[in-house]
Design a protein around this motif. Sequence first.
Motif, PDB file in Angstrom:
ATOM      1  N   ALA A 541     -50.106  76.094  27.236  1.00 22.91           N
ATOM      2  CA  ALA A 541     -50.910  76.748  26.201  1.00 22.91           C
ATOM      3  C   ALA A 541     -51.415  75.712  25.193  1.00 22.91           C
ATOM      4  O   ALA A 541     -52.568  75.770  24.749  1.00 22.91           O
ATOM      5  CB  ALA A 541     -50.083  77.819  25.494  1.00 22.91           C
ATOM      6  N   ILE A 542     -50.559  74.756  24.838  1.00 25.66           N
ATOM      7  CA  ILE A 542     -50.975  73.713  23.900  1.00 25.66           C
ATOM      8  C   ILE A 542     -51.999  72.788  24.550  1.00 25.66           C
ATOM      9  O   ILE A 542     -53.004  72.401  23.940  1.00 25.66           O
ATOM     10  CB  ILE A 542     -49.752  72.933  23.394  1.00 25.66           C
ATOM     11  N   LEU A 543     -51.752  72.427  25.803  1.00 29.03           N
ATOM     12  CA  LEU A 543     -52.700  71.557  26.512  1.00 29.03           C
ATOM     13  C   LEU A 543     -54.066  72.221  26.621  1.00 29.03           C
ATOM     14  O   LEU A 543     -55.098  71.590  26.389  1.00 29.03           O
ATOM     15  CB  LEU A 543     -52.151  71.235  27.902  1.00 29.03           C
ATOM     16  N   ARG A 544     -54.063  73.497  26.962  1.00 27.63           N
ATOM     17  CA  ARG A 544     -55.327  74.238  27.074  1.00 27.63           C
ATOM     18  C   ARG A 544     -56.019  74.317  25.709  1.00 27.63           C
ATOM     19  O   ARG A 544     -57.236  74.132  25.611  1.00 27.63           O
ATOM     20  CB  ARG A 544     -55.052  75.636  27.609  1.00 27.63           C
ATOM     21  N   SER A 545     -55.247  74.572  24.665  1.00 24.27           N
ATOM     22  CA  SER A 545     -55.821  74.640  23.312  1.00 24.27           C
ATOM     23  C   SER A 545     -56.456  73.305  22.939  1.00 24.27           C
ATOM     24  O   SER A 545     -57.533  73.267  22.326  1.00 24.27           O
ATOM     25  CB  SER A 545     -54.728  74.985  22.298  1.00 24.27           C
ATOM     26  N   PHE A 546     -55.797  72.224  23.304  1.00 22.41           N
ATOM     27  CA  PHE A 546     -56.319  70.894  22.986  1.00 22.41           C
ATOM     28  C   PHE A 546     -57.664  70.666  23.687  1.00 22.41           C
ATOM     29  O   PHE A 546     -58.633  70.207  23.070  1.00 22.41           O
ATOM     30  CB  PHE A 546     -55.309  69.827  23.406  1.00 22.41           C
ATOM     31  N   GLU A 547     -57.721  70.992  24.979  1.00 25.64           N
ATOM     32  CA  GLU A 547     -58.967  70.780  25.705  1.00 25.64           C
ATOM     33  C   GLU A 547     -60.078  71.677  25.176  1.00 25.64           C
ATOM     34  O   GLU A 547     -61.239  71.260  25.087  1.00 25.64           O
ATOM     35  CB  GLU A 547     -58.737  71.027  27.197  1.00 25.64           C
ATOM     36  N   GLN A 548     -59.732  72.894  24.817  1.00 27.33           N
ATOM     37  CA  GLN A 548     -60.741  73.790  24.256  1.00 27.33           C
ATOM     38  C   GLN A 548     -61.249  73.281  22.908  1.00 27.33           C
ATOM     39  O   GLN A 548     -62.442  73.346  22.613  1.00 27.33           O
ATOM     40  CB  GLN A 548     -60.166  75.201  24.104  1.00 27.33           C
ATOM     41  N   GLU A 549     -60.339  72.773  22.093  1.00 26.01           N
ATOM     42  CA  GLU A 549     -60.714  72.323  20.751  1.00 26.01           C
ATOM     43  C   GLU A 549     -61.637  71.108  20.796  1.00 26.01           C
ATOM     44  O   GLU A 549     -62.556  70.987  19.987  1.00 26.01           O
ATOM     45  CB  GLU A 549     -59.459  72.011  19.939  1.00 26.01           C
ATOM     46  N   ILE A 550     -61.388  70.174  21.733  1.00 21.00           N
ATOM     47  CA  ILE A 550     -62.223  68.966  21.804  1.00 21.00           C
ATOM     48  C   ILE A 550     -63.401  69.143  22.746  1.00 21.00           C
ATOM     49  O   ILE A 550     -64.291  68.282  22.815  1.00 21.00           O
ATOM     50  CB  ILE A 550     -61.408  67.722  22.221  1.00 21.00           C
ATOM     51  N   GLY A 551     -63.395  70.260  23.494  1.00 18.42           N
ATOM     52  CA  GLY A 551     -64.520  70.525  24.388  1.00 18.42           C
ATOM     53  C   GLY A 551     -64.591  69.610  25.589  1.00 18.42           C
ATOM     54  O   GLY A 551     -65.687  69.257  26.032  1.00 18.42           O
ATOM     55  N   GLY A 552     -63.456  69.184  26.123  1.00 16.98           N
ATOM     56  CA  GLY A 552     -63.456  68.297  27.289  1.00 16.98           C
ATOM     57  C   GLY A 552     -62.092  68.258  27.938  1.00 16.98           C
ATOM     58  O   GLY A 552     -61.112  68.793  27.405  1.00 16.98           O
ATOM     59  N   ASN A 553     -62.023  67.608  29.090  1.00 16.46           N
ATOM     60  CA  ASN A 553     -60.775  67.498  29.835  1.00 16.46           C
ATOM     61  C   ASN A 553     -60.033  66.214  29.477  1.00 16.46           C
ATOM     62  O   ASN A 553     -60.652  65.206  29.115  1.00 16.46           O
ATOM     63  CB  ASN A 553     -61.039  67.525  31.348  1.00 16.46           C
ATOM     64  N   VAL A 554     -58.731  66.260  29.596  1.00 16.88           N
ATOM     65  CA  VAL A 554     -57.898  65.095  29.320  1.00 16.88           C
ATOM     66  C   VAL A 554     -56.939  64.887  30.487  1.00 16.88           C
ATOM     67  O   VAL A 554     -56.826  65.734  31.374  1.00 16.88           O
ATOM     68  CB  VAL A 554     -57.091  65.273  28.013  1.00 16.88           C
ATOM     69  N   ILE A 555     -56.255  63.742  30.474  1.00 14.15           N
ATOM     70  CA  ILE A 555     -55.238  63.449  31.484  1.00 14.15           C
ATOM     71  C   ILE A 555     -53.862  63.741  30.901  1.00 14.15           C
ATOM     72  O   ILE A 555     -53.490  63.178  29.874  1.00 14.15           O
ATOM     73  CB  ILE A 555     -55.298  61.972  31.922  1.00 14.15           C
ATOM     74  N   ARG A 556     -53.128  64.664  31.534  1.00 10.91           N
ATOM     75  CA  ARG A 556     -51.720  64.873  31.191  1.00 10.91           C
ATOM     76  C   ARG A 556     -50.880  64.416  32.375  1.00 10.91           C
ATOM     77  O   ARG A 556     -50.849  65.077  33.407  1.00 10.91           O
ATOM     78  CB  ARG A 556     -51.415  66.337  30.896  1.00 10.91           C
ATOM     79  N   PRO A 557     -50.211  63.268  32.248  1.00 12.65           N
ATOM     80  CA  PRO A 557     -49.366  62.817  33.348  1.00 12.65           C
ATOM     81  C   PRO A 557     -48.295  63.844  33.679  1.00 12.65           C
ATOM     82  O   PRO A 557     -47.828  64.583  32.809  1.00 12.65           O
ATOM     83  CB  PRO A 557     -48.749  61.521  32.802  1.00 12.65           C
ATOM     84  N   GLU A 558     -47.917  63.877  34.922  1.00 16.55           N
ATOM     85  CA  GLU A 558     -46.874  64.799  35.364  1.00 16.55           C
ATOM     86  C   GLU A 558     -45.586  64.565  34.566  1.00 16.55           C
ATOM     87  O   GLU A 558     -44.824  65.496  34.316  1.00 16.55           O
ATOM     88  CB  GLU A 558     -46.620  64.580  36.854  1.00 16.55           C
ATOM     89  N   ILE A 559     -45.351  63.318  34.162  1.00 11.63           N
ATOM     90  CA  ILE A 559     -44.141  62.974  33.410  1.00 11.63           C
ATOM     91  C   ILE A 559     -44.481  62.804  31.919  1.00 11.63           C
ATOM     92  O   ILE A 559     -44.012  61.874  31.265  1.00 11.63           O
ATOM     93  CB  ILE A 559     -43.482  61.694  33.957  1.00 11.63           C
ATOM     94  N   ALA A 560     -45.283  63.731  31.389  1.00  8.96           N
ATOM     95  CA  ALA A 560     -45.770  63.601  30.007  1.00  8.96           C
ATOM     96  C   ALA A 560     -44.642  63.374  29.018  1.00  8.96           C
ATOM     97  O   ALA A 560     -44.772  62.579  28.075  1.00  8.96           O
ATOM     98  CB  ALA A 560     -46.558  64.855  29.623  1.00  8.96           C
ATOM     99  N   GLY A 561     -43.519  64.049  29.192  1.00 12.51           N
ATOM    100  CA  GLY A 561     -42.409  63.907  28.255  1.00 12.51           C
ATOM    101  C   GLY A 561     -41.589  62.667  28.456  1.00 12.51           C
ATOM    102  O   GLY A 561     -40.731  62.342  27.623  1.00 12.51           O
ATOM    103  N   LEU A 562     -41.824  61.952  29.547  1.00 15.48           N
ATOM    104  CA  LEU A 562     -41.026  60.767  29.881  1.00 15.48           C
ATOM    105  C   LEU A 562     -41.828  59.477  29.764  1.00 15.48           C
ATOM    106  O   LEU A 562     -41.384  58.415  30.226  1.00 15.48           O
ATOM    107  CB  LEU A 562     -40.504  60.898  31.320  1.00 15.48           C
ATOM    108  N   MET A 563     -42.996  59.547  29.154  1.00 18.38           N
ATOM    109  CA  MET A 563     -43.899  58.398  29.147  1.00 18.38           C
ATOM    110  C   MET A 563     -43.330  57.197  28.395  1.00 18.38           C
ATOM    111  O   MET A 563     -43.569  56.048  28.779  1.00 18.38           O
ATOM    112  CB  MET A 563     -45.248  58.801  28.569  1.00 18.38           C
ATOM    113  N   GLY A 564     -42.594  57.433  27.319  1.00 19.23           N
ATOM    114  CA  GLY A 564     -41.987  56.316  26.606  1.00 19.23           C
ATOM    115  C   GLY A 564     -40.994  55.585  27.484  1.00 19.23           C
ATOM    116  O   GLY A 564     -40.980  54.347  27.552  1.00 19.23           O
ATOM    117  N   ALA A 565     -40.166  56.344  28.200  1.00 23.21           N
ATOM    118  CA  ALA A 565     -39.180  55.748  29.096  1.00 23.21           C
ATOM    119  C   ALA A 565     -39.870  55.076  30.277  1.00 23.21           C
ATOM    120  O   ALA A 565     -39.475  53.984  30.712  1.00 23.21           O
ATOM    121  CB  ALA A 565     -38.212  56.827  29.585  1.00 23.21           C
ATOM    122  N   TYR A 566     -40.918  55.711  30.805  1.00 20.89           N
ATOM    123  CA  TYR A 566     -41.649  55.136  31.942  1.00 20.89           C
ATOM    124  C   TYR A 566     -42.324  53.825  31.535  1.00 20.89           C
ATOM    125  O   TYR A 566     -42.310  52.844  32.283  1.00 20.89           O
ATOM    126  CB  TYR A 566     -42.679  56.143  32.436  1.00 20.89           C
TER     127      TYR A 566
END
Length: 998
Positions: A541-566
């Motif tokens: 829901a947040i990801l969709r809201s973000f794309e709607q608000e900026i009017g475009g698509n973004v990249i959300r990695p499958e490991i979005a919550g683990l990106m710092g560790a990755y």
Amino acid sequence: MYHIGLDIGSTTLKMAVKDQDNKVVYQSYKRHRSFIRDVAMESMQEIIDVIGNDAQVTIAVTGSAGMGFAEQVNLPFIQEVVSTQLAVENQYDHIDVVIELGGEDAKILFLTGGTEVRMNGSCAGGTGAFIDQMAVLLDTDLASLDKLSLQATHIYPIASRCGVFAKTDIQPLLNQGAAKADVAMSIFYAVVNQTIGGLAQGREIHGNVMFLGGPLTFLKGLQKAFQDVLTEGIQDYIFPDNAQYFVAYGASLYSRSERVMNAGELFKAIEEQQESHQFESHVSPLFKSQAEYDAFVERHNKTAVPRGNLESYTGNSYLGIDAGSTTVKLILIGDNQEILYEVYEASNGRPVDFVRKALLDIYRINPNIKIASGAVTGYGEDLVKTALQVDDGLVETMAHLTAAQAFLPNVDFIIDIGGQDMKCFRIKDGVIDTIFLNEACSSGCGSFISTFASALGYSVADFAKLGLFAEHPVELGSRCTVFMNSSVKQAQKEGASVEDISAGLSMSVVKNALYKVIRVNSAEDLGKHIVVQGGTFYNDAILRSFEQEIGGNVIRPEIAGLMGAYGCALFAKNRPAKEKSSILDKEALENFEQITDTRICDLCGNHCQLTVNRFSGGRELIAGNRCERPLHKDRVAADKLPNQMAYKRQLINQARAKGKRPLENRRGTIGIPLGLNIYEMYPFWMAFWRALRFQVILSPFGSKDIYLSGQSTIPSDTVCYPAKLMHGQMAYLLKQGVDAIFYPCLTYNFDENISDNHYNCPVVAYYPQVLDANMKALRDVQFLFPFYGVHNRKRFTKTIVNDMRKIFNIPVRETKEAVEEAFSALEDYHQKISAFGEDAIAKARDIDAPIIVLAGRPYHIDPEINHGIDQLIESFKAAVITEDALPMDPNNIETDVLNQWTYHARLYNAAKVVREEKDMYLIQLVSFGCGLDAITTDEVRDILDEKNDIYTQIKIDEINNLGAVRIRLRSLFATIEEQNRRDRSAIKEGEGSDNVNE
């Protein structure tokens, strides 16, 4: 005849029934979770079971949420303050002050010396809701939190303006190993300080003080904190039995003159209550169909990361750890960057335990695994790195950039939203160009959603799913968690579903991120290649809201919550190889021990409260220090670069010592408070008064003790911290027994020819008047706060000559000579500042070191205000100069804002100088509560952006947690180093060097 008082608060419903003899026959205290009618019916049925269906009753409703209910059921309403006063005066006749804390409401009722009530506004900082949030943060319940607090031995400074600020202070303490008992009592102290500073606002709390409300009834630790802090002028502390019912008791008393009905009729009236409002939404749904959602999911599933089998893996592996503010993430990758092991869980303040158990689990799965290298990032970086001997530490921004580039090499904007932290950075040519961090508010972060999910009885994941197909999302705007509570409750009352609220909150997270933290004007400001990451973006829901608000698509990695560790794992894989990793092996992990202790450091005036962690093998980590002395490091190393803030403090210490020297035939002792404009004007005023043969007492640098000594007289909780400190500075001077205190009002500063005008800001110019109006003790001394115009030398001389003749009978000639000495002393001071700056720049350039212009106001050199940020910058081997050390160029007067403030003009001038110098970088210090800095920050950023210079802003107030500051500084210096590396490579490439990557 029975008299019912119904107190409907923000989170609880209290009912009290008294008979004709004023004896309580029933009372109940229940949380209503916004289902007010249902809980009221439940309590009413219990009353009928006691007094009977036909009993004659009267009723009155009170409480912050009671008015609407009273209107809907057609019942009499009494304002809660009046109700409280009725109950108190009915049972006690000697109360001077009543302090009441509720769920989201707090108030102080002054009953003597003029009846007055002070209430909180829309912020629930320092209330029961705040304490509830803190209990969750400590992974405990309220009863256990209370028991813990009574075992405390140390108190940490924690903000209580709202739960978000407090989390920012508490989580690093937990990550550093601070005892939970100490943190628990520190939370209660924060509540007390919020009550005194935020509610009393300068009015004295004295005499017999009564404490009411649920938190003050049930929490003994909170009671103790109030008694520890409120000491001066208190005759007695009264904690009555059943204090949580007092407001209801007052309503019961008030109801005696209202209409009579029988209990059954009242129950039926409540049962038939109908909401008078209907919910309307003008916001489009996130997804209109399942097919639309499926396409969205399919697009984002394309960013998967390959997985490997840990059990059978035989090559080198690389460890990445992200010890965040509330969670710990760990990833182990193989030679082909495949993920062999991953874990993401709440740390509960024990990141070392978490990582140790994860490593042991890895060895359990594959006893022969070879961990070739590892890196750690996050708030717990130092702790985990030292405890488990991880090879490298990496600043969070670089870890996230490394991970994002693995998914999108040409990424130009990254936004990472975690539990209570948000990091956004623009990327230019593969290097971080601009960094945005949320300062002390998590309204755009994951905790914002989790707070509401918990309040409504859902897990975060389930709550997020509810909003995906909501037909009428609630439009809640962009406000903080506490402010949003009332909006959510109102939407519920108007018929909004949980689904509507979930969708609306997701939209609010995005709006807060974009318009409060990043402060974008349009989607184009973000860039075209955007990577979103952080656990919060798992929420579709947040990801969709973000794309709607900026009017475009973004990249959300499958490991979005683990990106710092990755990112850390990738960094560890790409670092130069070494024979063996230093990370503890299986045997060492099994025998690992950690002992945590706290102590006060007395090696300098900061008196830091240190957390000392000792680990197996004799390793030690000291946290909480503002300087390097407790780390046993030599602070006068030969390669130490100049620090102009430290130099200015040295000049003040020299002047203070000189001012105390006895003078022959002295006329008396003058006290001058060190703060605001006095930080620059002290050479002028000290020279003036000493020339007139007065001994001059200059108050000390700020400290927490100085602040607390004047806290009860501060009339505004929103004024900047430098102004709040002035109350303590005046209190200090009063204790010195001076004959007079001198602190003039200065509308104008000196004209430095770099601005359209040369005002002081209103706080700097007129704060002496605030002190005079709010500090009664100043009436016991001669307090001089005349209006002077030092910018007009002739007029100033004439005015002060007359003042000195009238007040002290000083001859005209002596005063005129003193004025000349004052101007001479100030000129000498400015020359020293300029010379030091020139020397600092030359020394830095001799060794090719970066030059940091730490730009702010004169009072930002106070170590209590800047919390040792200048010393922290020193540790990065950089020179520190202040904005007034740079040449004042009259050609720099043109700005896009009204340039009429002397201090602000220096900021703009400094930015224009810095953008022309390749080795200079500007860091702007901003005080919370400074309205004018809403203008200066944008203007300074725009000036630097014209030449693509890095702009770094640091907001500071009374809380000295430097976690976010360290991230900013480390990111800045990492970016500087990367830019320099590229420049060196380009030069070598231009010279025909084959080794361009050296």
